[in-house]
Write an enzyme that holds these catalytic residues in place. Structure first.
Site, PDB file in Angstrom:
ATOM      1  N   ASP A 246       0.879  -1.177   0.000  1.00 16.65           N
ATOM      2  CA  ASP A 246       0.000   0.000   0.000  1.00 16.65           C
ATOM      3  C   ASP A 246       0.912   1.221   0.000  1.00 16.65           C
ATOM      4  O   ASP A 246       1.616   1.458   0.983  1.00 16.65           O
ATOM      5  CB  ASP A 246      -0.873  -0.036   1.267  1.00 16.65           C
ATOM      6  CG  ASP A 246      -1.679   1.244   1.445  1.00 16.65           C
ATOM      7  OD1 ASP A 246      -2.494   1.292   2.387  1.00 16.65           O
ATOM      8  OD2 ASP A 246      -1.493   2.196   0.660  1.00 16.65           O
ATOM      9  N   ILE A 247       0.912   1.981  -1.063  1.00 15.90           N
ATOM     10  CA  ILE A 247       1.876   3.083  -1.206  1.00 15.90           C
ATOM     11  C   ILE A 247       1.683   4.154  -0.131  1.00 15.90           C
ATOM     12  O   ILE A 247       2.625   4.888   0.184  1.00 15.90           O
ATOM     13  CB  ILE A 247       1.808   3.694  -2.622  1.00 15.90           C
ATOM     14  CG1 ILE A 247       3.105   4.432  -2.959  1.00 15.90           C
ATOM     15  CG2 ILE A 247       0.578   4.607  -2.792  1.00 15.90           C
ATOM     16  CD1 ILE A 247       3.296   4.737  -4.417  1.00 15.90           C
TER      17      ILE A 247
ATOM     18  N   ASN B 267      -5.779  13.119 -10.962  1.00 11.65           N
ATOM     19  CA  ASN B 267      -6.484  13.603 -12.151  1.00 11.65           C
ATOM     20  C   ASN B 267      -6.096  15.063 -12.313  1.00 11.65           C
ATOM     21  O   ASN B 267      -5.431  15.640 -11.461  1.00 11.65           O
ATOM     22  CB  ASN B 267      -7.998  13.420 -12.027  1.00 11.65           C
ATOM     23  CG  ASN B 267      -8.564  14.203 -10.863  1.00 11.65           C
ATOM     24  OD1 ASN B 267      -8.393  15.418 -10.761  1.00 11.65           O
ATOM     25  ND2 ASN B 267      -9.202  13.494  -9.946  1.00 11.65           N
TER      26      ASN B 267
ATOM     27  N   GLY C  15      -9.475   5.389  -5.994  1.00 12.96           N
ATOM     28  CA  GLY C  15      -8.217   4.658  -6.199  1.00 12.96           C
ATOM     29  C   GLY C  15      -7.100   5.114  -5.286  1.00 12.96           C
ATOM     30  O   GLY C  15      -7.318   5.492  -4.129  1.00 12.96           O
ATOM     31  N   VAL C  16      -5.882   5.096  -5.857  1.00 12.52           N
ATOM     32  CA  VAL C  16      -4.721   5.450  -5.034  1.00 12.52           C
ATOM     33  C   VAL C  16      -4.760   6.934  -4.653  1.00 12.52           C
ATOM     34  O   VAL C  16      -4.328   7.330  -3.567  1.00 12.52           O
ATOM     35  CB  VAL C  16      -3.402   5.070  -5.755  1.00 12.52           C
ATOM     36  CG1 VAL C  16      -3.094   5.977  -6.926  1.00 12.52           C
ATOM     37  CG2 VAL C  16      -2.232   5.008  -4.784  1.00 12.52           C
ATOM     38  N   ASP C  17      -5.348   7.745  -5.516  1.00 15.46           N
ATOM     39  CA  ASP C  17      -5.506   9.186  -5.228  1.00 15.46           C
ATOM     40  C   ASP C  17      -6.323   9.362  -3.946  1.00 15.46           C
ATOM     41  O   ASP C  17      -5.928  10.094  -3.023  1.00 15.46           O
ATOM     42  CB  ASP C  17      -6.229   9.834  -6.425  1.00 15.46           C
ATOM     43  CG  ASP C  17      -6.172  11.352  -6.426  1.00 15.46           C
ATOM     44  OD1 ASP C  17      -6.845  11.962  -7.270  1.00 15.46           O
ATOM     45  OD2 ASP C  17      -5.457  11.920  -5.580  1.00 15.46           O
TER      46      ASP C  17
ATOM     47  N   THR D 158      -3.432   2.493 -14.604  1.00 15.37           N
ATOM     48  CA  THR D 158      -3.862   1.090 -14.827  1.00 15.37           C
ATOM     49  C   THR D 158      -5.097   0.719 -14.016  1.00 15.37           C
ATOM     50  O   THR D 158      -5.493  -0.449 -13.983  1.00 15.37           O
ATOM     51  CB  THR D 158      -2.725   0.116 -14.470  1.00 15.37           C
ATOM     52  OG1 THR D 158      -2.376   0.289 -13.085  1.00 15.37           O
ATOM     53  CG2 THR D 158      -1.503   0.353 -15.335  1.00 15.37           C
TER      54      THR D 158
HETATM   55  N1  APR Z   1      -1.165   1.510  -3.110  1.00 16.77           N
HETATM   56  C1  APR Z   1      -0.600   1.171  -4.306  1.00 16.77           C
HETATM   57  N2  APR Z   1      -1.309   1.036  -5.458  1.00 16.77           N
HETATM   58  C2  APR Z   1      -2.644   1.263  -5.388  1.00 16.77           C
HETATM   59  C3  APR Z   1      -3.303   1.627  -4.189  1.00 16.77           C
HETATM   60  C4  APR Z   1      -2.500   1.744  -3.017  1.00 16.77           C
HETATM   61  N3  APR Z   1      -3.033   2.097  -1.837  1.00 16.77           N
HETATM   62  N4  APR Z   1      -4.644   1.774  -4.458  1.00 16.77           N
HETATM   63  C5  APR Z   1      -4.798   1.502  -5.770  1.00 16.77           C
HETATM   64  N5  APR Z   1      -3.614   1.177  -6.338  1.00 16.77           N
HETATM   65  C6  APR Z   1      -3.315   0.818  -7.718  1.00 16.77           C
HETATM   66  C7  APR Z   1      -4.446   0.254  -8.527  1.00 16.77           C
HETATM   67  O1  APR Z   1      -4.594  -1.137  -8.278  1.00 16.77           O
HETATM   68  C8  APR Z   1      -3.938   0.534  -9.937  1.00 16.77           C
HETATM   69  O2  APR Z   1      -3.085  -0.528 -10.380  1.00 16.77           O
HETATM   70  O3  APR Z   1      -2.972   2.014  -8.387  1.00 16.77           O
HETATM   71  C9  APR Z   1      -3.111   1.811  -9.779  1.00 16.77           C
HETATM   72  C10 APR Z   1      -3.741   3.048 -10.394  1.00 16.77           C
HETATM   73  O4  APR Z   1      -5.158   2.967 -10.256  1.00 16.77           O
HETATM   74  P1  APR Z   1      -6.059   4.274  -9.931  1.00 16.77           P
HETATM   75  O5  APR Z   1      -5.811   4.678  -8.540  1.00 16.77           O
HETATM   76  O6  APR Z   1      -7.441   3.940 -10.352  1.00 16.77           O
HETATM   77  O7  APR Z   1      -5.443   5.415 -10.857  1.00 16.77           O
HETATM   78  P2  APR Z   1      -5.596   5.665 -12.435  1.00 16.77           P
HETATM   79  O8  APR Z   1      -5.919   4.420 -13.171  1.00 16.77           O
HETATM   80  O9  APR Z   1      -4.354   6.425 -12.802  1.00 16.77           O
HETATM   81  O10 APR Z   1      -6.870   6.616 -12.527  1.00 16.77           O
HETATM   82  C11 APR Z   1      -6.755   7.919 -12.037  1.00 16.77           C
HETATM   83  O11 APR Z   1      -8.684   7.656 -10.670  1.00 16.77           O
HETATM   84  O12 APR Z   1      -8.620   7.877  -8.395  1.00 16.77           O
HETATM   85  C12 APR Z   1      -8.934   8.540  -9.558  1.00 16.77           C
HETATM   86  O13 APR Z   1      -8.526  10.839  -9.078  1.00 16.77           O
HETATM   87  C13 APR Z   1      -8.048   9.722  -9.786  1.00 16.77           C
HETATM   88  O14 APR Z   1      -9.350  10.488 -11.628  1.00 16.77           O
HETATM   89  C14 APR Z   1      -8.147   9.860 -11.275  1.00 16.77           C
HETATM   90  C15 APR Z   1      -8.156   8.421 -11.752  1.00 16.77           C
END
Ligand code: APR
Length: 178
Positions: A10-11, A24, A32-34, A118
Site C-alpha cells: 500500500d503506497i 487527475n 483509487g490510489v488518489d 492502470t
Molecule cells: N497503493 C498502491 N497502489 C494502489 C493503491 C495503493 N493504496 N490503491 C490503488 N492502487 C493501484 C491500482 O490497483 C492501480 O493498479 O494504483 C493503480 C492506479 O489505479 P487508480 O488509482 O485507479 O489510478 P488511475 O488508473 O491512474 O486513474 C486515475 O482515478 O482515483 C482517480 O482521481 C483519480 O481520476 C483519477 C483516476
C-alpha cells in the site's frame, strides 16, 4: 539494476522520501490510489493541492506529504486509455519522467510509484509496465538522483506483470541500456 525494485504493498504506508500519486488533472482527489493518499495525508494535502491550479496529463506537481510517512507527494495525472492510438504511451512515460525530474530537482533520494493509469483510467497493465519501466530505467541511467525507485503494486498479480516486463526487457542482457 539494483536501484530499482518491484514490491507489493500500500503506497500510503511507504517510507520513501516521495511517493507518486496517480491523480487527475484537477489535483483535487478522487478514488483509487488518489483517494487513499488523500485519506492518509489528511486535509492539509487537499488544501495545498487547491493552490496548484491543476496539472496537465503527463506533467507532475510536488506537495508536502502531511500525515503520510513520505515527505513529499508527486501528483501526476496519467492518460486515460483510449485504445492506444491517442498518444497514451508517450503521456504515460512523461508521467514517470516528470515525477523523477521533480524528485531530482528537490534532491529526493527515494521515490515510490503506483502503477499509474492502470486502474480507473484503464491502461492495460502489461503495456503500461513496459512503458513505465523504460521511462524509469532510462532516467536512472542518466541521473544520480533519485538513488532508489520502486514500483509499489497493490496486488501480487500486478507485481507479477511488472516482474515479467522487467525480466523481458532488462534482466536478460546486462549490457543492455537499463
Ligand atoms: N497503493 C498502491 N497502489 C494502489 C493503491 C495503493 N493504496 N490503491 C490503488 N492502487 C493501484 C491500482 O490497483 C492501480 O493498479 O494504483 C493503480 C492506479 O489505479 P487508480 O488509482 O485507479 O489510478 P488511475 O488508473 O491512474 O486513474 C486515475 O482515478 O482515483 C482517480 O482521481 C483519480 O481520476 C483519477 C483516476
Amino acid at each position: 539494476m539494483d536501484r530499482f525494485s518491484i514490491l507489493v504493498g500500500d503506497i500510503t504506508t511507504s517510507d520513501a522520501e516521495a511517493i507518486a500519486n496517480a491523480a487527475n488533472c484537477t489535483l483535487l482527489g478522487g478514488s483509487g490510489v488518489d483517494g487513499a493518499i488523500h485519506r492518509a495525508a489528511g486535509p492539509g494535502l487537499l488544501a495545498e493541492c487547491r493552490t496548484l491550479g491543476g496539472c496537465e496529463t503527463g506533467q507532475a506537481k510536488l506537495t508536502k506529504g502531511y500525515d503520510l510517512p513520505a515527505k513529499y507527494v508527486l501528483h501526476t495525472p496519467g492518460p486515460i486509455w483510449r485504445g492506444g492510438n491517442a498518444g497514451e504511451a508517450a503521456l504515460l512515460a512523461s508521467c514517470y519522467r516528470s515525477c523523477l525530474t521533480l524528485a531530482e530537482e528537490h534532491g529526493v533520494g527515494t521515490v515510490d510509484f503506483p502503477s499509474i493509469s492502470t486502474g480507473v483510467y484503464g491502461y492495460p497493465m502489461a503495456q503500461a509496465a513496459v512503458v513505465a519501466l523504460k521511462a524509469i530505467m532510462d532516467f536512472l541511467w542518466d541521473h544520480e538522483l533519485p538513488r532508489r525507485v520502486r514500483m509499489v503494486c497493490h496486488t501480487e498479480s500486478a507485481a507479477e506483470i511488472y516482474r515479467q516486463a522487467y525480466n523481458m526487457w532488462y534482466a536478460g542482457d546486462k549490457t543492455q541500456r537499463l
